[in-house]
Design a protein around this motif. Structure first.
Motif, mmCIF file in Angstrom:
data_model
loop_
_atom_site.group_PDB
_atom_site.id
_atom_site.type_symbol
_atom_site.label_atom_id
_atom_site.label_comp_id
_atom_site.label_asym_id
_atom_site.label_seq_id
_atom_site.Cartn_x
_atom_site.Cartn_y
_atom_site.Cartn_z
ATOM 1 N N SER A 118 69.754 -36.725 -34.002
ATOM 2 C CA SER A 118 70.041 -37.365 -35.295
ATOM 3 C C SER A 118 71.318 -38.178 -35.213
ATOM 4 N N GLN A 169 64.670 -36.143 -42.419
ATOM 5 C CA GLN A 169 64.128 -34.916 -43.016
ATOM 6 C C GLN A 169 64.881 -34.551 -44.283
ATOM 7 N N ASP A 195 63.491 -39.891 -38.497
ATOM 8 C CA ASP A 195 64.135 -38.685 -37.991
ATOM 9 C C ASP A 195 63.468 -37.471 -38.621
ATOM 10 N N GLU A 196 62.520 -36.917 -37.914
ATOM 11 C CA GLU A 196 61.724 -35.792 -38.419
ATOM 12 C C GLU A 196 61.170 -36.109 -39.793
HETATM 13 MG MG LIG Z 1 68.313 -33.780 -36.235
#
Ligand SMILES: [Mg+2]
Ligand SMILES: Nc1ncnc2c1ncn2[C@@H]1O[C@H](COP(=O)(O)OP(=O)(O)O)[C@@H](O)[C@H]1O
Length: 586
Positions: A376, A417, A497-498
């Motif tokens: 991240s 996320q 990111d996810e």
């Molecule tokens: Mg992460």
């Protein structure tokens, strides 16, 4: 740095014409009226004691009426204009502070609690402005009245004035001694208040955790402890404020007694008329109010300077991420992003070490690896949420730091996320950053994100307000709104990111289709925990402890049989129960 008081005064300067000028006129009128009152009283008492002069008494009555009408008008103008300037200063200070806050990088918001920022914008700014309206302006208003009345007193009777003027100043000297202490304590009080805001913000925002762990009592005690501390500071401030008035009063009483003594003696001796004495006595009482307020003004100003210092401190915090003085505009289109020997750390420990990585135009690069590896962080460097510590990142060969921030960020769509929704309608949340888009485009984006269906079921559809932080929606629903937001932005660079981590397998598949379509012809960086979602990436990069440990296509990496293979086996090979491996991957 410019002294705090000059800087604060700078905020008044914008309102000199016409507001402060008119305000000064009102204050001068007020002072003049106060200066005239003793003379009217003198005529009144003299007419009264002679009693023959009924016509003269009537004129005096009208004079009194006139003075009070003028005084009322001037008082209105003074209060209104002073409030106007004060509120304008509050407005300007808040706007400037917010301006500077909006320029701050993410690391600033990571290390500064939200409550403390809010406290400065809301409390400190008001206290600072107070110093101008109740402090500086009061010096002019009360100082003017004081001078006018003193002038009248001297005019009426310089000998009696001399007696009064020797006694009065004795009260002022000890009062000034308090001011340093006052400023320090005022600053403490504001700090304490800011601490309270932080606790409040945490316990309310994190209320679910507080409840889940039964910590209500603990939070209550923590809050009460801080409240008591604030109470004690406020009481010390109050003690200083409270002591100044009575101190002056006590000194004043000596002056009054001395004047009465002397005055009575001269009246009985026939050297002074009762009117003259009465007028002088009135002047003494007229002097008292502005004098007392002036002595207190110092406290107000010290408090205000303490608060202003805190406001300017925050305003002057230099942003970590700044725009180049001559920024280059990024030409829209597909972009190639390259990490060249990039190292990064938040604090003391390196989080990324010597990362070399290319995300070619129109290709999909996936980052995989254990949680905490730095994926991240790596993604956050591309929109310059943070700047690299060593090495550089280029986009189409240009160092990110040379680019105009808006043109860089305008080219990047991000879904993480941690979805953040504003307390606004679903429509406003989807079109955030793309406000000019039509209803059809918004709905199309929602459909592509597999969100249209559940949005249509909401009580007011796209007009439903989602509640603070989107609490009214499930994690998966929030994430789909965030995906729709990114789809609508339609930027050539995409960071996921996810992005599908909160979705169940079924809706993930549906959203994945939309994302696959979205990724086509875009430069995409996708971070995924579930390897199934990155299998088709053009390049898969394994990150471990901040380093790139291997990269290649899915098949290549499986063939090498090292880190990626391990991750893969963890997720897809049955571990405890045969055929149930996906549960472990979660
Ligand atoms: Mg992460
Ligand atoms: N804002 C931050 N301040 C300080 N350390 C951070 C911050 N964000 C992440 N870290 C640390 O950096 C490391 C990498 O985190 P992150 O990039 O989130 O990893 P990943 O996304 O691979 O799980 C972790 O050790 C984490 O504790």
């Amino acid at each position: 740095m410019k002294a705090v008081h000059w800087r604060l005064a700078g905020y008044v300067r914008r309102y000199i014409f016409p507001h402060v000028v008119l305000l000064t006129v009102a204050m001068v009128v007020l002072s003049t009226v106060h200066g005239l009152i003793p003379f009217v009283i003198k005529r009144f008492i003299n007419s009264l004691t002679q009693l023959k002069d009924v016509g003269g008494l009537r004129i005096v009555a009208f004079e009194i009426l006139g003075l009070f009408l003028v005084r009322a008008a001037a008082n209105f103008a003074k209060d209104y204009l002073s409030a106007y300037v004060g509120q304008k200063i509050v407005l300007d200070l808040r706007a400037d502070l917010n301006n500077s806050l909006q320029r701050q990088s993410l690391s600033f918001f990571n290390r500064t609690p939200t409550g403390s920022i809010m406290s400065r914008v809301l409390n400190d700014v008001t206290v600072a402005s107070n110093g101008i309206t109740n402090g500086a302006f009061s010096i002019v208003a009360d100082g003017g009245s004081l001078i006018a009345v003193l002038f009248a007193a001297i005019w009426l009777d310089w000998k009696l004035s001399l007696i009064a003027m020797i006694v009065f100043p004795c009260a002022v000297v000890p009062v000034t001694g308090f001011s340093k202490r006052m400023r320090k304590m005022a600053k403490q009080a504001q700090q304490q208040l800011s601490g309270l805001s932080v606790i409040l913000q945490e316990t309310f925002q994190g209320n679910r955790v507080v409840k889940a762990f039964g910590m209500e009592d603990y939070e209550r005690r923590r809050f009460n402890r801080e409240l008591k501390r604030l109470f004690r500071i406020y009481m010390r401030v109050a003690a200083i404020k409270a002591v100044t008035g009575p101190m002056i009063e006590a000194m004043g009483a000596f002056a009054v007694v001395a004047v009465i003594w002397w005055g009575i003696a001269s009246i009985t001796a026939g050297t002074r008329t009762p009117g003259e004495f009465g007028a002088f006595f009135a002047a003494m009482f007229l002097v008292y109010e502005p004098f007392k307020r002036l002595a207190r003004t110092n406290n107000t100003i010290q408090q205000s300077l303490g608060a202003a210092e805190r406001v300017f401190d925050m305003m002057d915090t230099p942003p970590d991420v700044t725009e180049d003085p001559e920024p280059v505009d990024l030409v829209p289109g597909p972009h190639t992003i390259r990490f060249e020997d990039v190292s990064f750390r938040y604090g003391a420990d390196w989080v990324l070490r010597h990362v070399n990585l290319e995300i070619p135009a129109g290709k999909v690069v996936a980052l995989v690896g254990m949680s905490g590896g730095g994926k991240s962080t790596l993604a956050d460097l591309i929109p310059r949420f943070y700047d690299v510590v060593e090495g550089r990142i280029t986009i189409d060969g240009i160092d990110l730091r040379k680019l105009r921030l808006a043109s860089l960020r305008g080219e990047i769509g991000i879904v993480t996320q941690h979805t953040f929704l504003f307390n606004d309608t679903v429509r406003a949340n989807i079109s955030y950053g793309s406000m000019e888009r039509s209803e059809e485009e918004i709905i199309a984006a929602a459909r592509a994100a597999n969100a249209h269906e559940f949005i249509s079921r909401l009580p007011k559809g796209y007009d439903t307000v989602v509640g603070e932080l989107g609490v009214m929606l499930s994690g998966g629903e929030r994430q789909r709104i965030a995906i729709a937001r990114a789809l609508l932005k339609n930027a050539p660079v995409l960071i996921l990111d996810e992005a599908t981590s909160s979705l169940d397998s079924e809706s993930e598949r549906a959203v994945q289709d939309a994302l696959d379509r979205l990724m086509a012809n875009r430069t995409t960086l996708v971070i995924a925990h579930r390897l199934s979602t990155v299998r088709s990436a053009d390049n898969i990069v394994v990150i471990s402890h901040g380093r790139v440990v291997e990269q290649g296509t899915h098949d290549e990496l499986l063939a090498i049989g090292r880190e990626y293979r391990k991750l893969h086996d963890l997720q897809f090979l049955p571990v405890s129960e045969p055929g149930n491996g996906r549960q472990i991957a979660g």
